[in-house]
Write a protein that holds these residues in place. Sequence first.
Motif, PDB file in Angstrom:
ATOM      1  N   MET A   1      36.025  39.753  44.836  1.00 42.15           N
ATOM      2  CA  MET A   1      37.365  39.922  44.739  1.00 42.15           C
ATOM      3  C   MET A   1      37.433  41.475  44.623  1.00 42.15           C
ATOM      4  SD  MET A   1      40.079  38.908  41.597  1.00 42.15           S
ATOM      5  CE  MET A   1      39.688  37.306  41.861  1.00 42.15           C
ATOM      6  N   ARG A   2      38.292  42.024  45.524  1.00 41.51           N
ATOM      7  CA  ARG A   2      38.480  43.398  45.741  1.00 41.51           C
ATOM      8  C   ARG A   2      39.797  43.660  44.750  1.00 41.51           C
ATOM      9  NH1 ARG A   2      36.172  47.655  47.270  1.00 41.51           N
ATOM     10  NH2 ARG A   2      34.738  46.733  48.634  1.00 41.51           N
ATOM     11  N   ASN A  10      32.579  40.705  41.079  1.00 43.13           N
ATOM     12  CA  ASN A  10      31.551  40.057  41.990  1.00 43.13           C
ATOM     13  C   ASN A  10      31.814  38.664  41.083  1.00 43.13           C
ATOM     14  OD1 ASN A  10      30.494  41.872  43.544  1.00 43.13           O
ATOM     15  ND2 ASN A  10      29.027  42.727  42.061  1.00 43.13           N
ATOM     16  N   ILE A  11      32.321  37.596  41.515  1.00 43.04           N
ATOM     17  CA  ILE A  11      32.385  36.374  41.034  1.00 43.04           C
ATOM     18  C   ILE A  11      31.224  35.410  41.282  1.00 43.04           C
ATOM     19  CG2 ILE A  11      34.177  34.364  40.587  1.00 43.04           C
ATOM     20  CD1 ILE A  11      35.110  37.039  39.739  1.00 43.04           C
ATOM     21  N   GLY A  12      30.695  34.570  40.493  1.00 42.17           N
ATOM     22  CA  GLY A  12      29.598  33.779  40.653  1.00 42.17           C
ATOM     23  C   GLY A  12      30.064  32.244  40.621  1.00 42.17           C
ATOM     24  N   ALA A  13      28.873  31.569  40.566  1.00 42.18           N
ATOM     25  CA  ALA A  13      29.112  29.997  40.470  1.00 42.18           C
ATOM     26  C   ALA A  13      29.997  29.571  39.255  1.00 42.18           C
ATOM     27  CB  ALA A  13      27.615  29.381  40.280  1.00 42.18           C
ATOM     28  N   GLY A  14      30.846  28.864  39.706  1.00 41.09           N
ATOM     29  CA  GLY A  14      31.940  28.259  38.477  1.00 41.09           C
ATOM     30  C   GLY A  14      33.032  29.220  38.260  1.00 41.09           C
ATOM     31  N   GLU A  15      33.137  30.314  39.167  1.00 43.38           N
ATOM     32  CA  GLU A  15      34.280  31.237  38.962  1.00 43.38           C
ATOM     33  C   GLU A  15      34.091  32.318  37.747  1.00 43.38           C
ATOM     34  OE1 GLU A  15      37.082  31.893  41.110  1.00 43.38           O
ATOM     35  OE2 GLU A  15      35.829  30.319  42.409  1.00 43.38           O
ATOM     36  N   LEU A  17      32.573  35.494  36.175  1.00 42.91           N
ATOM     37  CA  LEU A  17      32.605  36.983  36.588  1.00 42.91           C
ATOM     38  C   LEU A  17      31.135  37.284  36.130  1.00 42.91           C
ATOM     39  CD1 LEU A  17      33.753  40.019  37.218  1.00 42.91           C
ATOM     40  CD2 LEU A  17      34.269  40.352  34.844  1.00 42.91           C
ATOM     41  N   VAL A  18      30.557  37.943  37.331  1.00 46.12           N
ATOM     42  CA  VAL A  18      28.909  38.441  37.152  1.00 46.12           C
ATOM     43  C   VAL A  18      28.705  39.828  37.095  1.00 46.12           C
ATOM     44  CG1 VAL A  18      28.132  35.993  37.887  1.00 46.12           C
ATOM     45  CG2 VAL A  18      28.441  37.594  39.555  1.00 46.12           C
ATOM     46  N   GLY A  19      29.814  40.597  37.910  1.00 43.64           N
ATOM     47  CA  GLY A  19      29.574  41.983  37.865  1.00 43.64           C
ATOM     48  C   GLY A  19      30.767  42.765  38.455  1.00 43.64           C
ATOM     49  N   VAL A  20      30.757  43.928  38.012  1.00 43.96           N
ATOM     50  CA  VAL A  20      31.727  44.828  38.416  1.00 43.96           C
ATOM     51  C   VAL A  20      31.341  45.905  39.209  1.00 43.96           C
ATOM     52  CG1 VAL A  20      33.736  46.425  37.662  1.00 43.96           C
ATOM     53  CG2 VAL A  20      33.264  44.232  36.422  1.00 43.96           C
ATOM     54  N   GLU A  21      31.830  46.352  40.379  1.00 43.32           N
ATOM     55  CA  GLU A  21      31.178  47.236  41.340  1.00 43.32           C
ATOM     56  C   GLU A  21      32.401  48.432  41.387  1.00 43.32           C
ATOM     57  OE1 GLU A  21      29.800  47.474  45.986  1.00 43.32           O
ATOM     58  OE2 GLU A  21      30.328  45.766  45.336  1.00 43.32           O
ATOM     59  N   GLU A  40      42.573  38.767  33.487  1.00 45.80           N
ATOM     60  CA  GLU A  40      43.300  37.631  32.884  1.00 45.80           C
ATOM     61  C   GLU A  40      42.797  36.333  33.324  1.00 45.80           C
ATOM     62  OE1 GLU A  40      47.366  38.115  32.598  1.00 45.80           O
ATOM     63  OE2 GLU A  40      47.516  39.797  31.556  1.00 45.80           O
ATOM     64  N   ASN A  41      42.580  35.201  32.752  1.00 50.06           N
ATOM     65  CA  ASN A  41      41.971  33.790  33.024  1.00 50.06           C
ATOM     66  C   ASN A  41      41.119  34.117  33.964  1.00 50.06           C
ATOM     67  OD1 ASN A  41      44.163  32.620  31.714  1.00 50.06           O
ATOM     68  ND2 ASN A  41      45.662  33.414  33.276  1.00 50.06           N
ATOM     69  N   ILE A  42      39.648  34.866  33.760  1.00 50.24           N
ATOM     70  CA  ILE A  42      38.535  34.830  34.376  1.00 50.24           C
ATOM     71  C   ILE A  42      37.551  34.725  33.447  1.00 50.24           C
ATOM     72  CG2 ILE A  42      37.180  36.271  35.807  1.00 50.24           C
ATOM     73  CD1 ILE A  42      39.556  37.772  37.014  1.00 50.24           C
ATOM     74  N   PRO A  43      36.902  33.712  33.602  1.00 51.59           N
ATOM     75  CA  PRO A  43      35.657  33.234  32.408  1.00 51.59           C
ATOM     76  C   PRO A  43      34.588  34.011  32.663  1.00 51.59           C
ATOM     77  CG  PRO A  43      35.958  31.272  34.175  1.00 51.59           C
ATOM     78  CD  PRO A  43      36.809  32.451  34.487  1.00 51.59           C
ATOM     79  N   PHE A  44      33.878  34.649  31.636  1.00 51.83           N
ATOM     80  CA  PHE A  44      32.955  35.347  31.619  1.00 51.83           C
ATOM     81  C   PHE A  44      31.968  35.137  30.556  1.00 51.83           C
ATOM     82  CE2 PHE A  44      35.923  37.539  29.039  1.00 51.83           C
ATOM     83  CZ  PHE A  44      35.235  38.315  28.159  1.00 51.83           C
ATOM     84  N   GLN A  45      31.036  35.615  30.828  1.00 57.17           N
ATOM     85  CA  GLN A  45      29.734  35.405  29.781  1.00 57.17           C
ATOM     86  C   GLN A  45      29.001  36.681  29.416  1.00 57.17           C
ATOM     87  OE1 GLN A  45      26.621  32.739  30.667  1.00 57.17           O
ATOM     88  NE2 GLN A  45      25.666  32.761  28.878  1.00 57.17           N
ATOM     89  N   ILE A  46      29.282  37.111  28.121  1.00 54.62           N
ATOM     90  CA  ILE A  46      28.433  38.353  27.757  1.00 54.62           C
ATOM     91  C   ILE A  46      27.012  38.195  27.721  1.00 54.62           C
ATOM     92  CG2 ILE A  46      28.078  40.219  26.013  1.00 54.62           C
ATOM     93  CD1 ILE A  46      31.074  39.855  25.320  1.00 54.62           C
TER      94      ILE A  46
END
Length: 51
Positions: A1-2, A10-15, A17-21, A40-46
Amino acid sequence: MRLNDEIALNIGAGEVLVGVEILDAKEVIGSGQLPQVVLENIPFQIVSTAA
C-alpha cells in the motif's frame, strides 16, 4: 500500500503491517520534510529485535 511517492506500507497475512518502506530515505529524512503519517485501523504487532 503506497501512502505517497516516498512511503509504502508492507501488509502481510491477515492484513498485519509488517514493514514501512521509505524510498530515498536519506533525502526524505535528511531534508527534515518527513511527512506525518497516521495509521488507523491497521492491525500490527510489535516485534523486539533486541538480543
